[in-house]
Design an enzyme around this catalytic site. Structure first.
Site, PDB file in Angstrom:
ATOM      1  N   TYR A   9       0.767  11.018 -14.704  1.00 13.37           N
ATOM      2  CA  TYR A   9      -0.231  10.107 -14.146  1.00 13.37           C
ATOM      3  C   TYR A   9      -0.958  10.672 -12.918  1.00 13.37           C
ATOM      4  O   TYR A   9      -2.092  10.302 -12.654  1.00 13.37           O
ATOM      5  CB  TYR A   9       0.433   8.781 -13.761  1.00 13.37           C
ATOM      6  CG  TYR A   9       0.828   7.969 -14.958  1.00 13.37           C
ATOM      7  CD1 TYR A   9      -0.112   7.204 -15.627  1.00 13.37           C
ATOM      8  CD2 TYR A   9       2.136   7.972 -15.444  1.00 13.37           C
ATOM      9  CE1 TYR A   9       0.220   6.455 -16.735  1.00 13.37           C
ATOM     10  CE2 TYR A   9       2.485   7.215 -16.558  1.00 13.37           C
ATOM     11  CZ  TYR A   9       1.523   6.464 -17.198  1.00 13.37           C
ATOM     12  OH  TYR A   9       1.855   5.730 -18.297  1.00 13.37           O
ATOM     13  N   ILE A  10      -0.309  11.518 -12.150  1.00 11.71           N
ATOM     14  CA  ILE A  10      -0.939  12.057 -10.946  1.00 11.71           C
ATOM     15  C   ILE A  10      -1.367  13.503 -11.159  1.00 11.71           C
ATOM     16  O   ILE A  10      -2.483  13.908 -10.806  1.00 11.71           O
ATOM     17  CB  ILE A  10       0.039  11.974  -9.739  1.00 11.71           C
ATOM     18  CG1 ILE A  10       0.499  10.526  -9.526  1.00 11.71           C
ATOM     19  CG2 ILE A  10      -0.589  12.575  -8.476  1.00 11.71           C
ATOM     20  CD1 ILE A  10      -0.582   9.530  -9.193  1.00 11.71           C
ATOM     21  N   LYS A 201       3.981   8.378   3.579  1.00 13.69           N
ATOM     22  CA  LYS A 201       3.783   7.915   2.196  1.00 13.69           C
ATOM     23  C   LYS A 201       4.712   6.747   1.862  1.00 13.69           C
ATOM     24  O   LYS A 201       4.288   5.719   1.314  1.00 13.69           O
ATOM     25  CB  LYS A 201       4.005   9.077   1.222  1.00 13.69           C
ATOM     26  CG  LYS A 201       4.087   8.688  -0.237  1.00 13.69           C
ATOM     27  CD  LYS A 201       2.803   8.034  -0.733  1.00 13.69           C
ATOM     28  CE  LYS A 201       3.030   7.218  -1.983  1.00 13.69           C
ATOM     29  NZ  LYS A 201       2.697   7.849  -3.198  1.00 13.69           N
ATOM     30  N   ASN A 205       3.658   2.470   1.153  1.00 19.52           N
ATOM     31  CA  ASN A 205       4.037   1.645  -0.003  1.00 19.52           C
ATOM     32  C   ASN A 205       5.005   0.530   0.392  1.00 19.52           C
ATOM     33  O   ASN A 205       4.997  -0.546  -0.207  1.00 19.52           O
ATOM     34  CB  ASN A 205       4.620   2.530  -1.112  1.00 19.52           C
ATOM     35  CG  ASN A 205       3.509   3.233  -1.879  1.00 19.52           C
ATOM     36  OD1 ASN A 205       2.332   2.968  -1.650  1.00 19.52           O
ATOM     37  ND2 ASN A 205       3.868   4.139  -2.760  1.00 19.52           N
ATOM     38  N   ARG A 208       3.094  -2.448   1.744  1.00 17.53           N
ATOM     39  CA  ARG A 208       2.527  -3.279   0.671  1.00 17.53           C
ATOM     40  C   ARG A 208       3.626  -4.130   0.008  1.00 17.53           C
ATOM     41  O   ARG A 208       3.423  -5.310  -0.259  1.00 17.53           O
ATOM     42  CB  ARG A 208       1.843  -2.379  -0.361  1.00 17.53           C
ATOM     43  CG  ARG A 208       0.959  -3.111  -1.335  1.00 17.53           C
ATOM     44  CD  ARG A 208       0.012  -2.128  -2.024  1.00 17.53           C
ATOM     45  NE  ARG A 208      -0.698  -2.702  -3.143  1.00 17.53           N
ATOM     46  CZ  ARG A 208      -1.820  -3.416  -3.005  1.00 17.53           C
ATOM     47  NH1 ARG A 208      -2.329  -3.628  -1.827  1.00 17.53           N
ATOM     48  NH2 ARG A 208      -2.427  -3.903  -4.075  1.00 17.53           N
ATOM     49  N   CYS A 255       5.797   2.882  -7.861  1.00 18.70           N
ATOM     50  CA  CYS A 255       5.611   3.177  -6.431  1.00 18.70           C
ATOM     51  C   CYS A 255       6.097   2.044  -5.552  1.00 18.70           C
ATOM     52  O   CYS A 255       7.084   2.173  -4.835  1.00 18.70           O
ATOM     53  CB  CYS A 255       4.135   3.436  -6.174  1.00 18.70           C
ATOM     54  SG  CYS A 255       3.459   4.606  -7.346  1.00 18.70           S
ATOM     55  N   LYS A 315       0.805  -3.910 -14.306  1.00 15.40           N
ATOM     56  CA  LYS A 315      -0.312  -4.595 -13.658  1.00 15.40           C
ATOM     57  C   LYS A 315      -1.534  -4.555 -14.573  1.00 15.40           C
ATOM     58  O   LYS A 315      -1.475  -4.009 -15.677  1.00 15.40           O
ATOM     59  CB  LYS A 315      -0.623  -3.994 -12.289  1.00 15.40           C
ATOM     60  CG  LYS A 315      -1.239  -2.606 -12.318  1.00 15.40           C
ATOM     61  CD  LYS A 315      -1.691  -2.259 -10.914  1.00 15.40           C
ATOM     62  CE  LYS A 315      -2.478  -0.990 -10.885  1.00 15.40           C
ATOM     63  NZ  LYS A 315      -2.915  -0.660  -9.542  1.00 15.40           N
TER      64      LYS A 315
HETATM   65  N1  SAJ Z   1       1.110  -6.926  -6.781  1.00 13.55           N
HETATM   66  C1  SAJ Z   1       1.354  -8.241  -6.415  1.00 13.55           C
HETATM   67  N2  SAJ Z   1       0.543  -8.819  -5.486  1.00 13.55           N
HETATM   68  C2  SAJ Z   1      -0.511  -8.157  -4.914  1.00 13.55           C
HETATM   69  C3  SAJ Z   1      -0.746  -6.811  -5.279  1.00 13.55           C
HETATM   70  C4  SAJ Z   1       0.084  -6.217  -6.212  1.00 13.55           C
HETATM   71  O1  SAJ Z   1       2.294  -8.889  -6.905  1.00 13.55           O
HETATM   72  O2  SAJ Z   1      -1.212  -8.758  -4.095  1.00 13.55           O
HETATM   73  C5  SAJ Z   1       1.978  -6.258  -7.782  1.00 13.55           C
HETATM   74  C6  SAJ Z   1       1.217  -5.732  -9.000  1.00 13.55           C
HETATM   75  O3  SAJ Z   1       1.025  -6.733  -9.962  1.00 13.55           O
HETATM   76  C7  SAJ Z   1       2.147  -4.637  -9.483  1.00 13.55           C
HETATM   77  C8  SAJ Z   1       2.759  -4.099  -8.181  1.00 13.55           C
HETATM   78  O4  SAJ Z   1       2.517  -5.088  -7.199  1.00 13.55           O
HETATM   79  O5  SAJ Z   1       3.186  -5.136 -10.287  1.00 13.55           O
HETATM   80  C9  SAJ Z   1       2.198  -2.759  -7.705  1.00 13.55           C
HETATM   81  O6  SAJ Z   1       0.809  -2.717  -7.925  1.00 13.55           O
HETATM   82  P1  SAJ Z   1      -0.238  -2.124  -6.853  1.00 13.55           P
HETATM   83  O7  SAJ Z   1      -1.571  -2.290  -7.464  1.00 13.55           O
HETATM   84  O8  SAJ Z   1      -0.021  -2.738  -5.536  1.00 13.55           O
HETATM   85  O9  SAJ Z   1       0.203  -0.634  -6.653  1.00 13.55           O
HETATM   86  P2  SAJ Z   1       0.422   0.668  -7.591  1.00 13.55           P
HETATM   87  O10 SAJ Z   1       1.895   0.824  -7.764  1.00 13.55           O
HETATM   88  O11 SAJ Z   1      -0.391   0.618  -8.826  1.00 13.55           O
HETATM   89  O12 SAJ Z   1      -0.152   1.819  -6.633  1.00 13.55           O
HETATM   90  C10 SAJ Z   1       0.372   1.973  -5.344  1.00 13.55           C
HETATM   91  C11 SAJ Z   1      -0.761   2.119  -4.323  1.00 13.55           C
HETATM   92  N3  SAJ Z   1      -0.222   1.990  -2.988  1.00 13.55           N
HETATM   93  C12 SAJ Z   1      -0.773   1.208  -2.058  1.00 13.55           C
HETATM   94  O13 SAJ Z   1      -1.689   0.474  -2.257  1.00 13.55           O
HETATM   95  C13 SAJ Z   1      -0.143   1.281  -0.696  1.00 13.55           C
HETATM   96  C14 SAJ Z   1      -1.413   3.478  -4.444  1.00 13.55           C
HETATM   97  O14 SAJ Z   1      -2.351   3.657  -3.421  1.00 13.55           O
HETATM   98  C15 SAJ Z   1      -0.344   4.583  -4.360  1.00 13.55           C
HETATM   99  O15 SAJ Z   1      -0.913   5.843  -4.528  1.00 13.55           O
HETATM  100  C16 SAJ Z   1       0.620   4.358  -5.492  1.00 13.55           C
HETATM  101  O16 SAJ Z   1       1.228   3.081  -5.292  1.00 13.55           O
HETATM  102  C17 SAJ Z   1       1.685   5.453  -5.449  1.00 13.55           C
HETATM  103  O17 SAJ Z   1       1.728   6.289  -6.362  1.00 13.55           O
HETATM  104  O18 SAJ Z   1       2.450   5.497  -4.485  1.00 13.55           O
END
Ligand code: SAJ
Length: 406
Positions: A9-10, A201, A205, A208, A255, A315
């Site tokens: 993926y990356i 890094k 994450n 979030r 992540c 997601k």
């Molecule tokens: N989710 C929620 N509520 C929200 C946002 C997301 O429940 O408000 C859930 C999503 O449905 C999903 C999970 O969180 O199940 C993760 O989704 P995401 O869109 O937040 O993140 P990823 O895993 O797709 O990507 C993240 C990103 N990190 C951040 O935003 C800090 C991305 O920038 C990173 O590069 C990536 O992780 C990584 O590889 O670390």
């Protein structure tokens, strides 16, 4: 020439981006089938803009191979799972890739690790291997950590526009790698040391994950007293210093649902808030199951038990199911429901779970209750098809009367 190791993926989008910006690139992966697919002119996962980027990179001469290349720059982008019991990072894939690289790398080569690792991992697991090889061969190798930051669903845009971090032991080497990423990256690239890059890094994450956990906890509190969590978050977020994320049926992906555990695993007596936040997020699929039961009771469809989950991916609008809340929910369904749940996801063509549908109409026909687990664009467009069903909308996306929420 840059040898990118790991065409997942990356690694794949990064290799394509470098190649389409004038860098000679070979993408290496030990998975023969994956390399054959790439060599036959096809990408291996769905991502907006990836196919166009792939064609550009192929025209620019990118090569794919199962062999590690003799060169002076490597980018390693292999998985770093976590051990579910110890919560610590499993660096075995990175270690294996480093060993293979060291068998062929030129003297003075820079080895860039893009995979996410917990702070101290490189010093603990990678540096000793490099030092041992250096003492055997007399060759010097330079370690660099440039953690990826792109979000699935918007990877191509974010590769170009996001700021980046490059951690290196020697500033000059860090600057050389900064220049390499600068071939396509228009964001700011900060050069720092390796441990700081590792920590930033994981912290990004974790921030979030903790924010989402806060939203999930609010959803539970609001459910307890029949308050509207979405309206409350919306109003709070109008405050200039408040920015709460959205509650959901759980947190998946490789992540946000994984990286924070590295801090819990490494600092168990210190990472208390993080530990609780992760447990809150992990409790959400069970919370959804309880809601399904309550709603079935309330709507008197308990006797039929024809419930369908919309969405299998972790997601919206991606085809990646890693750590998906739906998969977590399916694992514990027997504890709550007599009849197996039906499942449908427009992004998943192959059969990966029992009772899976591949067509929205037949899925809708066969159920009385639909649980929106993933807010794919399709269901927003096709929401009229759900009329007459009992709906639990875990993302508050359907602007329809009678819809139930978390
Ligand atoms: N989710 C929620 N509520 C929200 C946002 C997301 O429940 O408000 C859930 C999503 O449905 C999903 C999970 O969180 O199940 C993760 O989704 P995401 O869109 O937040 O993140 P990823 O895993 O797709 O990507 C993240 C990103 N990190 C951040 O935003 C800090 C991305 O920038 C990173 O590069 C990536 O992780 C990584 O590889 O670390």
């Amino acid at each position: 020439m840059v040898n990118v190791i790991g065409m997942g993926y990356i690694g794949l989008p990064t290799a394509l981006m470098l190649a389409s910006h004038g860098i000679e690139v070979v993408g290496t992966d030990y998975n023969k089938k994956l390399i054959n697919t790439l060599n036959s002119g096809q990408t291996t996962f769905k991502e907006s803009g990836l196919d166009q980027l792939f064609r550009k990179a192929v025209e620019a001469g990118i090569k794919f191979s199962t062999n590690y290349q003799i060169t002076d720059t490597y980018i390693i982008s292999v998985p770093t799972p976590y051990d579910k019991f110890s919560k610590k990072v499993d660096a075995s894939y990175v270690v294996a890739a480093i060993k293979s690289v060291l068998d062929v790398a030129n003297q003075g080569a820079a080895i860039v690790i893009e995979s996410t690792v917990s702070p101290g991992t490189i010093d603990k697991y990678i540096r000793p291997i490099i030092n041992e090889k250096a003492s055997q061969t007399g060759n010097e190798f330079h370690l660099v950590h440039a953690p990826e930051r792109i979000i699935p669903g918007n990877m191509v845009y974010e590769l170009i526009h996001n700021n980046r971090t490059v951690g290196a032991d020697i500033k000059k080497v860090g600057e050389r790698i900064k220049e390499l990423y600068g071939s396509f990256c228009r964001g700011e690239i900060v050069v720092t040391d390796i441990k700081t890059a590792e920590m930033t890094k994981v912290v990004e994450n974790t921030f979030r994950a903790v924010n989402i956990a806060f939203a999930n906890e609010l959803a539970k509190i609001c459910r307890h007293d029949d308050m509207d969590v979405y309206e409350i978050i919306r109003i709070c977020n109008m405050h200039p210093r408040v920015n709460i994320l959205q509650p959901g049926p759980g947190v998946g992906g490789h992540c946000i649902s994984v990286d924070p555990w590295f801090l819990v695993g490494d600092y168990p007596s210190l990472a208390k808030v993080i530990d609780e936040a992760m447990k809150t997020n992990d409790s959400m699929p069970d919370f959804v199951l309880c809601r399904i039961h309550e709603i079935m009771d309330e709507t008197h469809i308990l006797d039929k038990q024809r419930v369908g989950l919309y969405g299998l991916t972790y997601k919206e609008n991606v085809d990646d199911c890693r750590e998906s809340p739906t998969l977590q929910l399916l694992e514990s369904q027997q504890r709550h429901l007599a009849e197996p749940l039906k499942v449908y996801d427009p992004m998943i063509a192959e059969d990966i779970v029992p009772n899976q549908y591949h067509d929205l109409d037949s899925f809708v026909n066969d159920v009385d209750m639909i649980v929106i687990m993933v807010r794919h664009e399709e269901i927003i467009q096709q929401r009229k098809k759900l009329e007459g069903k009992v709906i639990l909308d875990c993302h508050n996306i359907l602007d329809m009367d009678g819809v139930y929420h978390l």
